[in-house]
Design a protein around this motif. Structure first.
Motif, PDB file in Angstrom:
ATOM      1  N   PHE A 198       0.833  -1.203   0.000  1.00  0.00           N
ATOM      2  CA  PHE A 198       0.000   0.000   0.000  1.00  0.00           C
ATOM      3  C   PHE A 198       0.868   1.254   0.000  1.00  0.00           C
ATOM      4  CE2 PHE A 198      -2.005   3.520   2.225  1.00  0.00           C
ATOM      5  CZ  PHE A 198      -3.140   3.698   1.458  1.00  0.00           C
ATOM      6  N   LEU A 199       1.880   1.291   0.854  1.00  0.00           N
ATOM      7  CA  LEU A 199       2.749   2.472   0.917  1.00  0.00           C
ATOM      8  C   LEU A 199       3.457   2.710  -0.418  1.00  0.00           C
ATOM      9  CD1 LEU A 199       4.330   2.067   4.475  1.00  0.00           C
ATOM     10  CD2 LEU A 199       2.608   3.747   3.738  1.00  0.00           C
ATOM     11  N   SER A 200       3.866   1.645  -1.050  1.00  0.00           N
ATOM     12  CA  SER A 200       4.542   1.758  -2.334  1.00  0.00           C
ATOM     13  C   SER A 200       3.616   2.340  -3.399  1.00  0.00           C
ATOM     14  CB  SER A 200       5.038   0.372  -2.755  1.00  0.00           C
ATOM     15  OG  SER A 200       5.893   0.466  -3.851  1.00  0.00           O
ATOM     16  N   LEU A 201       2.381   1.828  -3.471  1.00  0.00           N
ATOM     17  CA  LEU A 201       1.428   2.336  -4.465  1.00  0.00           C
ATOM     18  C   LEU A 201       0.938   3.727  -4.089  1.00  0.00           C
ATOM     19  CD1 LEU A 201       0.476   0.843  -7.072  1.00  0.00           C
ATOM     20  CD2 LEU A 201       1.695  -0.576  -5.463  1.00  0.00           C
ATOM     21  N   ALA A 202       0.867   4.033  -2.802  1.00  0.00           N
ATOM     22  CA  ALA A 202       0.504   5.389  -2.379  1.00  0.00           C
ATOM     23  C   ALA A 202       1.596   6.373  -2.796  1.00  0.00           C
ATOM     24  CB  ALA A 202       0.277   5.440  -0.872  1.00  0.00           C
ATOM     25  N   LEU A 203       2.858   5.992  -2.621  1.00  0.00           N
ATOM     26  CA  LEU A 203       3.966   6.838  -3.062  1.00  0.00           C
ATOM     27  C   LEU A 203       3.899   7.039  -4.577  1.00  0.00           C
ATOM     28  CD1 LEU A 203       6.629   8.350  -2.627  1.00  0.00           C
ATOM     29  CD2 LEU A 203       7.808   6.131  -2.771  1.00  0.00           C
ATOM     30  N   TYR A 204       3.651   5.975  -5.299  1.00  0.00           N
ATOM     31  CA  TYR A 204       3.508   6.061  -6.754  1.00  0.00           C
ATOM     32  C   TYR A 204       2.398   7.044  -7.127  1.00  0.00           C
ATOM     33  CZ  TYR A 204       2.040   4.601 -11.438  1.00  0.00           C
ATOM     34  OH  TYR A 204       1.665   4.590 -12.746  1.00  0.00           O
ATOM     35  N   ALA A 205       1.232   6.904  -6.506  1.00  0.00           N
ATOM     36  CA  ALA A 205       0.085   7.766  -6.819  1.00  0.00           C
ATOM     37  C   ALA A 205       0.358   9.218  -6.432  1.00  0.00           C
ATOM     38  CB  ALA A 205      -1.169   7.257  -6.113  1.00  0.00           C
ATOM     39  N   LEU A 206       0.876   9.437  -5.234  1.00  0.00           N
ATOM     40  CA  LEU A 206       1.113  10.811  -4.764  1.00  0.00           C
ATOM     41  C   LEU A 206       2.176  11.516  -5.604  1.00  0.00           C
ATOM     42  CD1 LEU A 206       0.910  10.253  -0.904  1.00  0.00           C
ATOM     43  CD2 LEU A 206      -0.748  11.465  -2.362  1.00  0.00           C
ATOM     44  N   ALA A 207       3.245  10.804  -5.936  1.00  0.00           N
ATOM     45  CA  ALA A 207       4.293  11.419  -6.765  1.00  0.00           C
ATOM     46  C   ALA A 207       3.750  11.743  -8.156  1.00  0.00           C
ATOM     47  CB  ALA A 207       5.504  10.498  -6.861  1.00  0.00           C
ATOM     48  N   GLY A 208       2.940  10.854  -8.711  1.00  0.00           N
ATOM     49  CA  GLY A 208       2.335  11.117 -10.019  1.00  0.00           C
ATOM     50  C   GLY A 208       1.356  12.276  -9.977  1.00  0.00           C
ATOM     51  N   MET A 209       0.596  12.378  -8.898  1.00  0.00           N
ATOM     52  CA  MET A 209      -0.339  13.497  -8.744  1.00  0.00           C
ATOM     53  C   MET A 209       0.414  14.818  -8.589  1.00  0.00           C
ATOM     54  SD  MET A 209      -3.126  11.660  -6.233  1.00  0.00           S
ATOM     55  CE  MET A 209      -3.699  13.195  -5.563  1.00  0.00           C
ATOM     56  N   ALA A 210       1.603  14.742  -7.983  1.00  0.00           N
ATOM     57  CA  ALA A 210       2.404  15.947  -7.769  1.00  0.00           C
ATOM     58  C   ALA A 210       3.156  16.381  -9.026  1.00  0.00           C
ATOM     59  CB  ALA A 210       3.388  15.713  -6.631  1.00  0.00           C
ATOM     60  N   GLY A 211       3.074  15.587 -10.100  1.00  0.00           N
ATOM     61  CA  GLY A 211       3.695  16.003 -11.352  1.00  0.00           C
ATOM     62  C   GLY A 211       4.769  15.089 -11.892  1.00  0.00           C
ATOM     63  N   MET A 212       5.150  14.058 -11.154  1.00  0.00           N
ATOM     64  CA  MET A 212       6.151  13.134 -11.680  1.00  0.00           C
ATOM     65  C   MET A 212       5.538  12.385 -12.869  1.00  0.00           C
ATOM     66  SD  MET A 212       8.586  10.645  -9.637  1.00  0.00           S
ATOM     67  CE  MET A 212      10.101  10.160 -10.372  1.00  0.00           C
ATOM     68  N   PRO A 213       6.175  12.421 -14.030  1.00  0.00           N
ATOM     69  CA  PRO A 213       5.570  11.844 -15.236  1.00  0.00           C
ATOM     70  C   PRO A 213       5.757  10.328 -15.332  1.00  0.00           C
ATOM     71  CG  PRO A 213       7.654  12.823 -15.801  1.00  0.00           C
ATOM     72  CD  PRO A 213       7.431  13.096 -14.325  1.00  0.00           C
ATOM     73  N   TRP A 214       5.189   9.592 -14.383  1.00  0.00           N
ATOM     74  CA  TRP A 214       5.380   8.142 -14.429  1.00  0.00           C
ATOM     75  C   TRP A 214       4.084   7.353 -14.421  1.00  0.00           C
ATOM     76  CZ3 TRP A 214       8.293   6.306  -9.426  1.00  0.00           C
ATOM     77  CH2 TRP A 214       7.597   6.676  -8.303  1.00  0.00           C
TER      78      TRP A 214
END
Length: 193
Positions: free
Chosen positions: A74-90
């Motif tokens: 969960f933490l890993s996918l939350a980090l993925y989602a939050l970073a993507g929402m913040a603008g990381m193009p992944w």
């Protein structure tokens, strides 16, 4: 020369638990799982008539949940989602932000990672039939959130959202389940040697 010892497998463990326990390990696994999901999302093939591409993202998210367990997954996918929402193009195809119609699938991946991780702790990743069921359940959770989100975000009817956001992906999902069905139980067999 020193080597890190791999702990013997015990009931209630996931593959990541076999590595020596530490906070550094857990942080590295969480960040690594997010990065793996982001990299897999770049393997994107457009689907004609659908705003949702075929990607390696769902397979990576389910693999992360299964190998890391519910909490770290969960933490890993939350980090993925939050970073993507913040603008990381992944997100798929280098996208970012929460305004895209396929963002519901990412939310589904969060929940799916928890479910498959909890099932893996109960040994679902150690046999081929149970692993297949675990992956199919994880994929069903992703669709249960992603397809309605797609319909709401685009104004599609339920049947149009199913046609654009579910039906074209079923064969690929069966292949992903088959791959996981072979890889994870085999990894456990190798660890037990």
């Amino acid at each position: 020369m020193s080597t890190a010892a791999v702990a013997p497998a015990r009931p209630g463990q996931v593959l990541a638990d076999l590595l020596p326990a530490s906070r550094v390990r857990d942080v590295a696994l969480v960040v690594g799982g997010a990065a793996l999901t982001g990299l897999a999302a770049q393997l994107a093939v457009p689907v004609p008539g659908s705003p949702v591409p075929v990607t390696g993202q769902t397979f990576a998210a389910l693999l992360v949940g299964t190998t890391l367990g519910a909490g770290r997954g969960f933490l890993s996918l939350a980090l993925y989602a939050l970073a993507g929402m913040a603008g990381m193009p992944w997100f798929a195809g280098g996208a970012s932000g929460a305004a895209m119609p396929s963002f519901g699938y990412i939310l589904g991946m969060l929940l799916a990672s928890v479910v498959v991780g909890a099932l893996a702790r109960r040994g679902a990743d150690r046999s081929m039939p149970r692993m297949a069921g675990t992956m199919l359940l994880g994929e069903a959770i992703i669709y249960a959130i992603g397809v309605p989100y797609l319909a709401l975000a685009t104004g599609m009817s339920a049947s149009a959202a199913i046609a654009a956001g579910l039906t074209p992906f079923l064969i690929g999902d069966a292949l992903k389940a088959a791959l996981a069905m072979g890889v994870l139980p085999t990894a456990w067999k190798l660890v037990k040697r």
